[in-house]
Structures are given as C-alpha cells and as structure tokens.
Design an enzyme around this catalytic site. Structure first.
Site, PDB file in Angstrom:
ATOM      1  N   HIS A  35       0.832  -1.212   0.000  1.00 47.68           N
ATOM      2  CA  HIS A  35       0.000   0.000   0.000  1.00 47.68           C
ATOM      3  C   HIS A  35       0.867   1.264   0.000  1.00 47.68           C
ATOM      4  O   HIS A  35       0.487   2.296   0.546  1.00 47.68           O
ATOM      5  CB  HIS A  35      -0.975   0.011   1.194  1.00 47.68           C
ATOM      6  CG  HIS A  35      -2.064  -1.011   1.045  1.00 47.68           C
ATOM      7  ND1 HIS A  35      -3.228  -0.768   0.360  1.00 47.68           N
ATOM      8  CD2 HIS A  35      -2.136  -2.303   1.448  1.00 47.68           C
ATOM      9  CE1 HIS A  35      -3.974  -1.864   0.377  1.00 47.68           C
ATOM     10  NE2 HIS A  35      -3.335  -2.815   1.026  1.00 47.68           N
ATOM     11  N   THR A  36       2.026   1.139  -0.589  1.00 45.76           N
ATOM     12  CA  THR A  36       2.909   2.294  -0.708  1.00 45.76           C
ATOM     13  C   THR A  36       2.892   2.844  -2.128  1.00 45.76           C
ATOM     14  O   THR A  36       3.258   3.998  -2.344  1.00 45.76           O
ATOM     15  CB  THR A  36       4.363   1.897  -0.376  1.00 45.76           C
ATOM     16  OG1 THR A  36       4.634   0.667  -1.034  1.00 45.76           O
ATOM     17  CG2 THR A  36       4.577   1.730   1.098  1.00 45.76           C
ATOM     18  N   ASP A  37       2.473   2.014  -3.095  1.00 43.63           N
ATOM     19  CA  ASP A  37       2.599   2.456  -4.497  1.00 43.63           C
ATOM     20  C   ASP A  37       1.750   3.690  -4.790  1.00 43.63           C
ATOM     21  O   ASP A  37       2.236   4.665  -5.361  1.00 43.63           O
ATOM     22  CB  ASP A  37       2.346   1.315  -5.505  1.00 43.63           C
ATOM     23  CG  ASP A  37       1.040   0.583  -5.353  1.00 43.63           C
ATOM     24  OD1 ASP A  37       0.270   0.897  -4.423  1.00 43.63           O
ATOM     25  OD2 ASP A  37       0.774  -0.313  -6.191  1.00 43.63           O
ATOM     26  N   GLY A 121      -8.024 -14.225  -6.827  1.00 44.89           N
ATOM     27  CA  GLY A 121      -8.368 -13.700  -5.501  1.00 44.89           C
ATOM     28  C   GLY A 121      -7.392 -14.116  -4.410  1.00 44.89           C
ATOM     29  O   GLY A 121      -7.721 -14.101  -3.232  1.00 44.89           O
ATOM     30  N   ALA A 122      -6.166 -14.492  -4.783  1.00 43.55           N
ATOM     31  CA  ALA A 122      -5.193 -14.913  -3.777  1.00 43.55           C
ATOM     32  C   ALA A 122      -4.205 -13.796  -3.461  1.00 43.55           C
ATOM     33  O   ALA A 122      -3.243 -13.998  -2.739  1.00 43.55           O
ATOM     34  CB  ALA A 122      -4.447 -16.150  -4.255  1.00 43.55           C
ATOM     35  N   SER A 125      -2.218 -10.989  -7.878  1.00 48.16           N
ATOM     36  CA  SER A 125      -2.403 -10.135  -9.052  1.00 48.16           C
ATOM     37  C   SER A 125      -2.819 -10.866 -10.320  1.00 48.16           C
ATOM     38  O   SER A 125      -2.253 -10.661 -11.393  1.00 48.16           O
ATOM     39  CB  SER A 125      -1.120  -9.379  -9.374  1.00 48.16           C
ATOM     40  OG  SER A 125      -0.851  -8.510  -8.385  1.00 48.16           O
ATOM     41  N   SER A 127      -5.499 -10.280 -11.866  1.00 47.90           N
ATOM     42  CA  SER A 127      -6.107  -9.320 -12.803  1.00 47.90           C
ATOM     43  C   SER A 127      -5.039  -8.513 -13.541  1.00 47.90           C
ATOM     44  O   SER A 127      -5.165  -8.261 -14.742  1.00 47.90           O
ATOM     45  CB  SER A 127      -7.124  -8.405 -12.105  1.00 47.90           C
ATOM     46  OG  SER A 127      -6.517  -7.695 -11.071  1.00 47.90           O
ATOM     47  N   GLU A 159      -8.072  -0.737 -14.571  1.00 48.68           N
ATOM     48  CA  GLU A 159      -8.613  -0.940 -13.214  1.00 48.68           C
ATOM     49  C   GLU A 159      -9.384   0.304 -12.766  1.00 48.68           C
ATOM     50  O   GLU A 159     -10.479   0.201 -12.215  1.00 48.68           O
ATOM     51  CB  GLU A 159      -7.478  -1.191 -12.210  1.00 48.68           C
ATOM     52  CG  GLU A 159      -6.667  -2.425 -12.477  1.00 48.68           C
ATOM     53  CD  GLU A 159      -7.239  -3.683 -11.824  1.00 48.68           C
ATOM     54  OE1 GLU A 159      -8.244  -3.584 -11.101  1.00 48.68           O
ATOM     55  OE2 GLU A 159      -6.658  -4.760 -12.066  1.00 48.68           O
ATOM     56  N   ASP A 171       1.457  -3.884  -9.463  1.00 49.33           N
ATOM     57  CA  ASP A 171       1.151  -5.197 -10.044  1.00 49.33           C
ATOM     58  C   ASP A 171       1.385  -5.212 -11.549  1.00 49.33           C
ATOM     59  O   ASP A 171       1.975  -6.136 -12.101  1.00 49.33           O
ATOM     60  CB  ASP A 171      -0.303  -5.582  -9.742  1.00 49.33           C
ATOM     61  CG  ASP A 171      -0.605  -5.568  -8.260  1.00 49.33           C
ATOM     62  OD1 ASP A 171       0.345  -5.432  -7.466  1.00 49.33           O
ATOM     63  OD2 ASP A 171      -1.787  -5.679  -7.894  1.00 49.33           O
TER      64      ASP A 171
HETATM   65  C1  GLA Z   1      -3.071  -4.332  -4.818  1.00 45.53           C
HETATM   66  C2  GLA Z   1      -2.937  -3.160  -5.791  1.00 45.53           C
HETATM   67  C3  GLA Z   1      -1.512  -2.612  -5.792  1.00 45.53           C
HETATM   68  C4  GLA Z   1      -1.024  -2.335  -4.382  1.00 45.53           C
HETATM   69  C5  GLA Z   1      -1.287  -3.514  -3.464  1.00 45.53           C
HETATM   70  C6  GLA Z   1      -0.955  -3.219  -2.044  1.00 45.53           C
HETATM   71  O1  GLA Z   1      -2.331  -5.438  -5.248  1.00 45.53           O
HETATM   72  O2  GLA Z   1      -3.276  -3.560  -7.094  1.00 45.53           O
HETATM   73  O3  GLA Z   1      -1.447  -1.470  -6.594  1.00 45.53           O
HETATM   74  O4  GLA Z   1      -1.598  -1.156  -3.883  1.00 45.53           O
HETATM   75  O5  GLA Z   1      -2.640  -3.935  -3.545  1.00 45.53           O
HETATM   76  O6  GLA Z   1       0.402  -3.025  -1.888  1.00 45.53           O
END
Ligand code: GLA
Length: 382
Positions: A35-37, A121-122, A125, A127, A159, A171
């Site tokens: 959650h830093t991106d 859903g794991a 990524s 998607s 997205e 991702d």
């Molecule tokens: C998901 C989002 C990413 C990132 C992560 C958390 O995977 O697609 O962009 O924010 O959550 O790090």
C-alpha cells in the site's frame, strides 16, 4: 501451464490456430512495501512463474471474441462499443482494448482463448496478469510500439476506469518488468527501478494461500487510498511519500483517528522498506524477516486489511520460527508471504496445514515461490 490445451480450445472455438500467437504475463509476489505504491513510495515485487496465457489472433473484423477457459465462458463485443461487457472479468480485456486505442494503437478485431494458473483472488495479481497479457499481445499484434511502462499504465487505467479499483502501479509494473531470479525495487514517485538478484542462501519464500478470496473491486481498498489522500492534502504534500512524522503529528487534531492510523502505517512502511534494502546489502535476512512481521502488524492493526485467517497464519509462522511472515498484496484475504529457513521449511508446512485445517475446517495451500520473467510472447502459430 500447457500451451497445447489452450491451442486445442482455440481451434475448437475459432476453427484453427493458424496465424495466432501465444502470450504470457505473470502474477507477482511482493517482499515488502505494501500500500505504498499509490502513496508515491517504494515496492519490492518479483514476478512469479504462474500467470495468464492467451492465444490471440486478429480476425479482420471490428469485433473481439473471447473464450475464458477457466470460467468456461465466452464474450463478444465491438471495439467501438462505448459501454463494453457488463461482467467484470471481461471488462479487464475490454478496458485494455479501449486504453490501447487511447494511446494511439490501432487495435482491430481479434479472437482469443486464455487461461491462468495464478490463483484468482489470492492477492497474487491475477487481474494485472490478465491486463498485461492482453496489453502485451495487442501491442505486438497491432505494432503499437508502446514501452513496458506505458503498457503497465494501460493495465492500471483499466482498473481505474473500467473496473473501479483505484490501484497503484505495482502489479502491472512487475507483470511487465519481471526478470527471472530478481526482485525489483520500484520508486513509485519517480518511476525509477533497480533489479536485485534474489538468491537468499539458506532461505526461501513460500506463500500460504488462506483460500479466503480477496475481492478488491468496490472494496475498502479504495477507502484506504482516500484516507491517505485526505491526510496528504492536509499536510500540503502531493502524496504521503513527502509527509514526515513531524507533519503527521502536527495534524492529529484535524484528522480522524482512523486516517491517522492509515497514515502512520504508510510512513512506517516507508521506513521498513529502507531498512530491508539496507539489510539486503549485508545478506541480513533476519532483519528482513523482522521487518516483514512489523509490516504485518501495521497492515493488521493500523491499516486494517487483514482478517482472522491471515492473522492466524502469521502467528503459526512465528511459532514455527519462520524468519518473516505477513499478509501480501491488497489484503482482505489471499496469501501470506513467508521467508523461511531451509531447515525450518518442512516442519512449518506440516504444522500450518494441520493447524489451519483444525481451526477453520478448510485447507490452506502452500505455493513455493520461483521468481520468473515478465510479459512475453511464447510462440507464433504456423
Ligand atoms: C493491490 C494493488 C496494488 C497495491 C497492493 C498493495 O495489489 O493492485 O497497486 O496497492 O494492492 O500493496
């Protein structure tokens, strides 16, 4: 994943494979930097070997015809249709088509059959792998000339605009830029990145899938992002990357307790990523692992994106002497990522499987991590 089965299905649906090409884009793991991106910070992901594979062939019309093998479902839409399909799954491909057009790529009609081996859903990524696979394929087939970062942005915009998840760039970035055997540190503010060969002697990365499906679409994920943006705005900075601890402390009377906790997590995660980079220079994996546990604590208590099952998995890891363990990805279910000493591995796997089944009545899944390549063309059909 076997290209043969994909080709058989393509032939079944569209006559023959002749003139088609096979593409693949991977899912990812992330060592640290969660959650830093979207806060302009650093992430530390690597592509995995699992991903989405597609056979794609231009069909000379203005229509896209898709067959999703895993869903046993198809979808057809016109390229110039401004609405697109309703079903979220197909909107990923539709969004990529529209965004490629926006970037000036002359996308025409095509047929495609695709399937994946990255669990849905794991938190790995799936998607982004789907978006990257199609962005890469369409760029190649219709001579788009886009670079990998631009294709990553096509996936991210999909997205945002077609699915409704206000994700960051991690991702899609890593699905495009992954390199076998290397993790990548990406500075999400400047876009600069650096490959770090990942061969931790005596340790390995293992995912444990809780099989609690995480669903980011329309989820509290977007709320987390909004909290961060509110705090950044009040602090007078563009993103939390530029917010210092002093600035945050000066805001406590103006922000909700919840927003404070969210921002506190993000600032702390910035420090943890730095500590990990530093520790990696010294091959100090014990410090890397400690930082992973701290990240989990922050994600669970301050950012509140964990769940009972995942917290349990992290505690089992700790009690088995696993070096580091934390929830990975967006959260709300999915996998833990574990940095495990070779000698501890078998006992940990046995214990986590046994205790998870005993506690929740369902099996967790162990996924060994092998760092693989980014999006690519696998072959051309003659
Ligand atoms: C998901 C989002 C990413 C990132 C992560 C958390 O995977 O697609 O962009 O924010 O959550 O790090």
């Amino acid at each position: 994943m076997d290209t043969k089965i994909l080709e058989q299905h393509f032939t079944q649906h569209f006559g023959s494979c002749e003139g088609g090409a096979v593409y693949m884009a991977p899912g990812r793991v992330n060592l640290i930097g969660e959650h830093t991106d979207y806060n302009g910070g650093f992430v530390f992901p690597g592509a995995v070997q699992q991903g989405i594979m597609a056979v794609v062939r231009p069909n000379g019309s203005g229509q896209v015809r898709l067959w999703a093998m895993d869903l046993q479902k198809g979808c057809t839409f016109d390229i110039d249709n401004a609405e697109g399909p309703k079903e979220t799954h197909f909107r990923y491909v539709y969004g990529v088509v529209r965004e490629m057009l926006e970037k000036g790529v002359m996308v025409k009609g095509f047929d495609a059959v695709y399937a994946g081996d990255v669990p849905l859903g794991a938190g790995m990524s799936s998607s982004a792998a789907l978006e990257s696979c199609f962005a890469y394929a369409l760029n190649d087939l219709f001579a788009g000339g886009l670079d990998r970062m631009t294709m990553a942005r096509v996936g991210q915009a999909t997205e945002h605009k077609y699915v409704g998840t206000m994700c960051g760039i991690m991702d899609q970035f890593i699905s495009m830029h992954g390199r076998e055997g290397s993790l990548v540190r990406l500075d999400c503010r400047s876009g600069e990145f650096e490959y770090f060969p990942w061969h931790p002697k005596g340790y390995r990365l293992v995912l444990v899938n809780s099989c609690v499906k995480h669903e980011l679409v329309g989820s509290p994920y977007n709320d987390r992002r909004r909290s961060c943006e509110r705090v950044a705005q009040l602090a007078g900075v563009e993103t939390l990357r530029d917010c210092t601890w002093e600035m945050l402390d000066g805001l406590t009377s103006q922000i909700s307790g919840e927003d404070y906790l969210r921002a506190r997590y993000v600032l702390g995660e910035y420090d943890r990523v730095m500590a990990v980079c530093d520790a990696l220079q010294r091959d100090d994996y014990e410090t890397v692992g400690q930082q992973m546990y701290l990240t989990h604590e922050g994600l669970s208590k301050d950012y509140e994106v964990s769940c009972e099952e995942i917290d349990f998995l992290v505690e089992v890891a700790r009690s088995c002497g696993v070096t580091g363990s934390r929830i990975m990805g967006g959260g709300f279910g999915g996998c833990t990522i574990n940095l495990v000493k070779d000698e501890c591995h078998d006992q940990f796997v046995a214990e986590v499987q046994r205790s998870y089944k005993e506690r929740f009545g369902v099996e967790c899944k162990i996924i060994p991590v092998v760092i693989g390549e980014g999006a690519r063309k696998l072959k051309v059909e003659n």
